[in-house]
Design a protein around this motif. Sequence first.
Motif, PDB file in Angstrom:
ATOM      1  N   GLY A 116     -14.271   2.312  -9.580  1.00 29.90           N
ATOM      2  CA  GLY A 116     -15.262   1.248  -9.440  1.00 29.90           C
ATOM      3  C   GLY A 116     -15.041   0.379  -8.229  1.00 29.90           C
ATOM      4  O   GLY A 116     -15.769  -0.594  -8.011  1.00 29.90           O
ATOM      5  N   ALA A 117     -14.052   0.716  -7.408  1.00 24.90           N
ATOM      6  CA  ALA A 117     -13.750  -0.117  -6.241  1.00 24.90           C
ATOM      7  C   ALA A 117     -13.225   0.726  -5.079  1.00 24.90           C
ATOM      8  O   ALA A 117     -12.494   0.243  -4.233  1.00 24.90           O
ATOM      9  CB  ALA A 117     -12.723  -1.181  -6.610  1.00 24.90           C
ATOM     10  N   LEU A 118     -13.608   1.992  -5.046  1.00 29.00           N
ATOM     11  CA  LEU A 118     -13.201   2.926  -3.990  1.00 29.00           C
ATOM     12  C   LEU A 118     -11.676   3.032  -3.868  1.00 29.00           C
ATOM     13  O   LEU A 118     -11.141   3.247  -2.787  1.00 29.00           O
ATOM     14  CB  LEU A 118     -13.814   2.534  -2.638  1.00 29.00           C
ATOM     15  CG  LEU A 118     -13.960   3.676  -1.625  1.00 29.00           C
ATOM     16  CD1 LEU A 118     -15.006   4.670  -2.077  1.00 29.00           C
ATOM     17  CD2 LEU A 118     -14.312   3.146  -0.243  1.00 29.00           C
ATOM     18  N   GLY A 119     -10.981   2.854  -4.970  1.00 24.53           N
ATOM     19  CA  GLY A 119      -9.530   2.978  -4.947  1.00 24.53           C
ATOM     20  C   GLY A 119      -8.823   1.857  -4.217  1.00 24.53           C
ATOM     21  O   GLY A 119      -7.638   1.985  -3.874  1.00 24.53           O
ATOM     22  N   SER A 120      -9.518   0.751  -3.981  1.00 23.93           N
ATOM     23  CA  SER A 120      -8.903  -0.361  -3.249  1.00 23.93           C
ATOM     24  C   SER A 120      -7.914  -1.101  -4.143  1.00 23.93           C
ATOM     25  O   SER A 120      -8.004  -1.056  -5.369  1.00 23.93           O
ATOM     26  CB  SER A 120      -9.973  -1.329  -2.733  1.00 23.93           C
ATOM     27  OG  SER A 120     -10.741  -1.843  -3.816  1.00 23.93           O
ATOM     28  N   ASN A 121      -6.979  -1.784  -3.517  1.00 24.02           N
ATOM     29  CA  ASN A 121      -6.015  -2.601  -4.248  1.00 24.02           C
ATOM     30  C   ASN A 121      -6.617  -3.959  -4.551  1.00 24.02           C
ATOM     31  O   ASN A 121      -7.443  -4.470  -3.796  1.00 24.02           O
ATOM     32  CB  ASN A 121      -4.732  -2.779  -3.430  1.00 24.02           C
ATOM     33  CG  ASN A 121      -4.052  -1.462  -3.130  1.00 24.02           C
ATOM     34  OD1 ASN A 121      -3.975  -1.029  -1.988  1.00 24.02           O
ATOM     35  ND2 ASN A 121      -3.562  -0.815  -4.166  1.00 24.02           N
ATOM     36  N   GLY A 122      -6.168  -4.548  -5.666  1.00 21.96           N
ATOM     37  CA  GLY A 122      -6.690  -5.859  -6.015  1.00 21.96           C
ATOM     38  C   GLY A 122      -5.906  -6.499  -7.140  1.00 21.96           C
ATOM     39  O   GLY A 122      -5.171  -5.829  -7.860  1.00 21.96           O
ATOM     40  N   TRP A 167      -5.102  -9.244   2.581  1.00 18.69           N
ATOM     41  CA  TRP A 167      -3.923  -9.794   3.257  1.00 18.69           C
ATOM     42  C   TRP A 167      -2.661  -9.684   2.388  1.00 18.69           C
ATOM     43  O   TRP A 167      -1.554  -9.477   2.908  1.00 18.69           O
ATOM     44  CB  TRP A 167      -4.161 -11.254   3.651  1.00 18.69           C
ATOM     45  CG  TRP A 167      -4.207 -12.220   2.491  1.00 18.69           C
ATOM     46  CD1 TRP A 167      -5.294 -12.554   1.745  1.00 18.69           C
ATOM     47  CD2 TRP A 167      -3.102 -12.950   1.962  1.00 18.69           C
ATOM     48  NE1 TRP A 167      -4.944 -13.454   0.767  1.00 18.69           N
ATOM     49  CE2 TRP A 167      -3.603 -13.730   0.886  1.00 18.69           C
ATOM     50  CE3 TRP A 167      -1.758 -13.042   2.277  1.00 18.69           C
ATOM     51  CZ2 TRP A 167      -2.792 -14.570   0.126  1.00 18.69           C
ATOM     52  CZ3 TRP A 167      -0.938 -13.883   1.540  1.00 18.69           C
ATOM     53  CH2 TRP A 167      -1.461 -14.634   0.473  1.00 18.69           C
ATOM     54  N   VAL A 168      -2.823  -9.789   1.076  1.00 16.14           N
ATOM     55  CA  VAL A 168      -1.669  -9.674   0.178  1.00 16.14           C
ATOM     56  C   VAL A 168      -1.052  -8.284   0.288  1.00 16.14           C
ATOM     57  O   VAL A 168       0.181  -8.133   0.295  1.00 16.14           O
ATOM     58  CB  VAL A 168      -2.089  -9.951  -1.280  1.00 16.14           C
ATOM     59  CG1 VAL A 168      -0.954  -9.618  -2.251  1.00 16.14           C
ATOM     60  CG2 VAL A 168      -2.523 -11.400  -1.433  1.00 16.14           C
ATOM     61  N   PHE A 169      -1.903  -7.264   0.416  1.00 15.73           N
ATOM     62  CA  PHE A 169      -1.440  -5.886   0.424  1.00 15.73           C
ATOM     63  C   PHE A 169      -1.059  -5.405   1.828  1.00 15.73           C
ATOM     64  O   PHE A 169      -0.713  -4.243   2.016  1.00 15.73           O
ATOM     65  CB  PHE A 169      -2.497  -4.989  -0.215  1.00 15.73           C
ATOM     66  CG  PHE A 169      -2.811  -5.418  -1.619  1.00 15.73           C
ATOM     67  CD1 PHE A 169      -1.923  -5.129  -2.637  1.00 15.73           C
ATOM     68  CD2 PHE A 169      -3.946  -6.152  -1.899  1.00 15.73           C
ATOM     69  CE1 PHE A 169      -2.188  -5.546  -3.945  1.00 15.73           C
ATOM     70  CE2 PHE A 169      -4.215  -6.575  -3.200  1.00 15.73           C
ATOM     71  CZ  PHE A 169      -3.331  -6.272  -4.218  1.00 15.73           C
ATOM     72  N   ILE A 170      -1.148  -6.312   2.783  1.00 18.43           N
ATOM     73  CA  ILE A 170      -0.588  -6.067   4.111  1.00 18.43           C
ATOM     74  C   ILE A 170       0.712  -6.843   4.273  1.00 18.43           C
ATOM     75  O   ILE A 170       1.749  -6.293   4.656  1.00 18.43           O
ATOM     76  CB  ILE A 170      -1.592  -6.450   5.217  1.00 18.43           C
ATOM     77  CG1 ILE A 170      -2.786  -5.491   5.199  1.00 18.43           C
ATOM     78  CG2 ILE A 170      -0.908  -6.442   6.586  1.00 18.43           C
ATOM     79  CD1 ILE A 170      -3.852  -5.807   6.230  1.00 18.43           C
ATOM     80  N   ALA A 171       0.678  -8.127   3.939  1.00 19.68           N
ATOM     81  CA  ALA A 171       1.839  -8.995   4.186  1.00 19.68           C
ATOM     82  C   ALA A 171       3.050  -8.629   3.338  1.00 19.68           C
ATOM     83  O   ALA A 171       4.178  -8.532   3.856  1.00 19.68           O
ATOM     84  CB  ALA A 171       1.450 -10.456   3.933  1.00 19.68           C
ATOM     85  N   PHE A 172       2.858  -8.403   2.050  1.00 18.27           N
ATOM     86  CA  PHE A 172       4.015  -8.237   1.168  1.00 18.27           C
ATOM     87  C   PHE A 172       4.633  -6.837   1.211  1.00 18.27           C
ATOM     88  O   PHE A 172       5.863  -6.720   1.082  1.00 18.27           O
ATOM     89  CB  PHE A 172       3.669  -8.713  -0.235  1.00 18.27           C
ATOM     90  CG  PHE A 172       3.492 -10.200  -0.275  1.00 18.27           C
ATOM     91  CD1 PHE A 172       4.597 -11.044  -0.302  1.00 18.27           C
ATOM     92  CD2 PHE A 172       2.227 -10.769  -0.207  1.00 18.27           C
ATOM     93  CE1 PHE A 172       4.449 -12.425  -0.296  1.00 18.27           C
ATOM     94  CE2 PHE A 172       2.065 -12.153  -0.193  1.00 18.27           C
ATOM     95  CZ  PHE A 172       3.186 -12.981  -0.234  1.00 18.27           C
ATOM     96  N   PRO A 173       3.849  -5.768   1.419  1.00 13.59           N
ATOM     97  CA  PRO A 173       4.520  -4.499   1.714  1.00 13.59           C
ATOM     98  C   PRO A 173       5.353  -4.563   2.999  1.00 13.59           C
ATOM     99  O   PRO A 173       6.444  -3.983   3.065  1.00 13.59           O
ATOM    100  CB  PRO A 173       3.359  -3.507   1.836  1.00 13.59           C
ATOM    101  CG  PRO A 173       2.328  -4.063   0.907  1.00 13.59           C
ATOM    102  CD  PRO A 173       2.416  -5.555   1.103  1.00 13.59           C
ATOM    103  N   LEU A 174       4.857  -5.269   4.006  1.00 15.37           N
ATOM    104  CA  LEU A 174       5.638  -5.426   5.238  1.00 15.37           C
ATOM    105  C   LEU A 174       6.912  -6.216   4.972  1.00 15.37           C
ATOM    106  O   LEU A 174       7.983  -5.901   5.516  1.00 15.37           O
ATOM    107  CB  LEU A 174       4.803  -6.115   6.315  1.00 15.37           C
ATOM    108  CG  LEU A 174       3.650  -5.285   6.899  1.00 15.37           C
ATOM    109  CD1 LEU A 174       2.847  -6.119   7.884  1.00 15.37           C
ATOM    110  CD2 LEU A 174       4.173  -4.031   7.589  1.00 15.37           C
TER     111      LEU A 174
END
Length: 241
Positions: A111-117, A199-206
């Motif tokens: 329902g969200a193209l497999g995006s993170n959320g 931004w959460v799924f860019i910043a915190f994996p980094l």
Amino acid sequence: MDAARRYAAEFLGTLLLVFFGVGSAVFARVQGGVVVVALAFGFVMLALVYTIGPLSGSHVNPAVTLGVLLSGKISLIGAVAYWIAQFAGATVASFVIWGLTRWGDVVDQTGALGSNGYGVHINRGGAAVLETILTFLFVLVVLVVTSRAEHAGFAGLAIGLALAAAHLVGVTLDGTSVNPARSFGPAVFQGGTALRQLWVFIAFPLLGGALAALVAPLIIRRNPRYRAEPEEPAGPAPRTA
């Protein structure tokens, strides 16, 4: 020429990782469940390590590239080129998945193209902690096993299993990122909340990747047996009469 081949390998590898991994969620999340999604990510990562690993290292993940950069094993220019290739590969893969749901009569089972959320099963703070820990584990495994030459033949297995384990834990909570490029591609085409939370799924994996780079040297040992003290060199063999 060799540099261009490495960048092309990262582009192709990230494209395949996102297509098969995110695609497994979009196409089969309901029938297959969390295990199928986790194994899809783990298996394709394992295959990529053995396929493009000898050429580019098979980072296919900006967090891994950051860890390698902080470990001094890639130049800043090389890392930036890897990041560009990785985000581009993830975007192309996500476009293909989006196209299949838009024009190919494929039902998006997430329902969200497999995006993170976050917001349904976990809040923003929880997602930040989760992504940091999961990415820390994954990047730590990558950095350590690829530094042990005597176990090089099993590196892909360890890396694939680590990625699968991360997804087993996180898929039902925030979709599991551990890879900023993987999160970027689907969010671009999904838009809305996915893009606002990106931004959460860019910043915190980094962040997790950076922490792994700090811890990895404490685990890696020069001695192949990983003893606390190096063995004394053997003396000359005694002469025989």
